[in-house]
Write a protein that holds these residues in place. Structure first.
Motif: not given
Length: 317
Positions: A185-209
């Protein structure tokens, strides 16, 4: 923002405008995009007021604005082709500025409060099908001439669909983001500075790697993760241009934009049984009513399937 070439207001009113925009950034933590929109809305209004009164708009002109003057402004904007949504945003910006001046005892915002924004027709999100969303992510690098740019394009669109990010959120990640292959998972700062936690799929990590492996630039925490061809921050226009090419190559409709991948993320989760509150949190929506638009999309899809498949729904020839 420079006011040097603008002739739409007196120096006194321009100073109040600048102070308001600075307060939005410093005290309200408004995003640069929000501040730019407010500045544009107010500039359009003051430019109209200058023409309406045949003199640069001053504090006296906004001190006790009537609903009739505001209606005249909206009518002028409509003649320029603005739709109901744009008019509502214009009015919202003017109201916010007048409330700021009212708190300082300089004007009355009663006329603006009495005005009703034009009703905008609610449009449903237009997601891609599951097959189309997967194909977009897989083919995202097809048009790049260099392997690292191809990997970058795949990583960006995989991130938008796999995590439901806004394009600004994806391009706002720093070089240290998504560096841990074991992250879930990773934190994302969205609209208005509100932070949420977003789960990470292996396919996302593989593409970024894969992008990290091929990228010729140092990806450090004080620099952006996604880079343009010359090493600067990747611009949204480049991602949008790539998506336009993919639309043509894959035969997708004009509604297939980078933001449609975020819509697809939400709609596909809901169709698979995802909880509406959870999807709200994943998207970073402040209000559940915003997320509920996806239930209408899914209901429309289900009704379409029902009409096509149910024996009693078929018309007799």
């Amino acid at each position: 923002m420079s006011e040097t070439i603008l002739k739409h207001a007196t120096d006194e009113l321009l100073a109040e405008k600048a102070a308001w925009l600075e307060a939005l950034a410093a005290e309200r933590n408004a995003s640069p995009h929000t501040i730019t929109s407010y500045e544009r809305d107010l500039r359009q209004f003051l430019t109209f007021l200058t023409g309406y009164n045949a003199r640069p708009a001053g504090l006296a002109d906004v001190a006790d604005l009537s609903a009739a003057e505001l209606r005249a402004f909206l009518a002028d904007r409509r003649r320029d082709g603005a739709g109901a949504r744009s008019l509502g945003r214009n009015l919202s910006g003017v109201r916010a500025f007048l409330r700021h001046l009212e708190r300082k005892g300089l004007v009355s915002a009663a006329g603006a409060r009495a005005m009703r924004a034009p009703k905008a027709q609610k449009s449903l999100p237009r997601p891609l099908s599951v097959a189309a969303a997967l194909e977009v992510a897989e083919e995202a690098g097809s048009f790049a001439l260099e392997p690292w740019i191809s990997a970058r394009d795949v990583a960006v669109l995989t991130l938008l669909y796999g995590c439901g990010l806004r394009i600004s959120e994806a391009l706002g990640l720093d070089g240290a983001a998504l560096a841990d292959p074991a992250a879930r998972a990773m934190p994302i700062a969205g609209k208005g500075g509100k932070t949420r936690i977003v789960p990470l799929l292996p396919v996302v990590l593989e593409a970024v790697a894969e992008y990290r492996r091929l990228c010729p630039f140092a990806l450090t925490g004080d620099a952006p993760l996604f880079r343009g061809a010359k090493g600067g921050p990747l611009r949204p226009q480049i991602v949008q241009r790539n998506m336009a090419r993919l639309r043509g190559a894959l035969g997708l409709p004009a509604s297939a934009t980078p933001h449609a991948l975020r819509h697809s993320f939400a709609t596909h989760l809901l169709a698979a049984g995802g909880d509406l509150r959870t999807i709200q949190d994943l998207l970073g929506h402040a209000s559940l009513s915003t997320t509920q638009a996806y239930t209408a999309v899914d209901s429309a899809r289900l009704m379409s399937i029902y009409r096509e498949a149910h024996p009693r729904a078929r018309r007799r020839g």
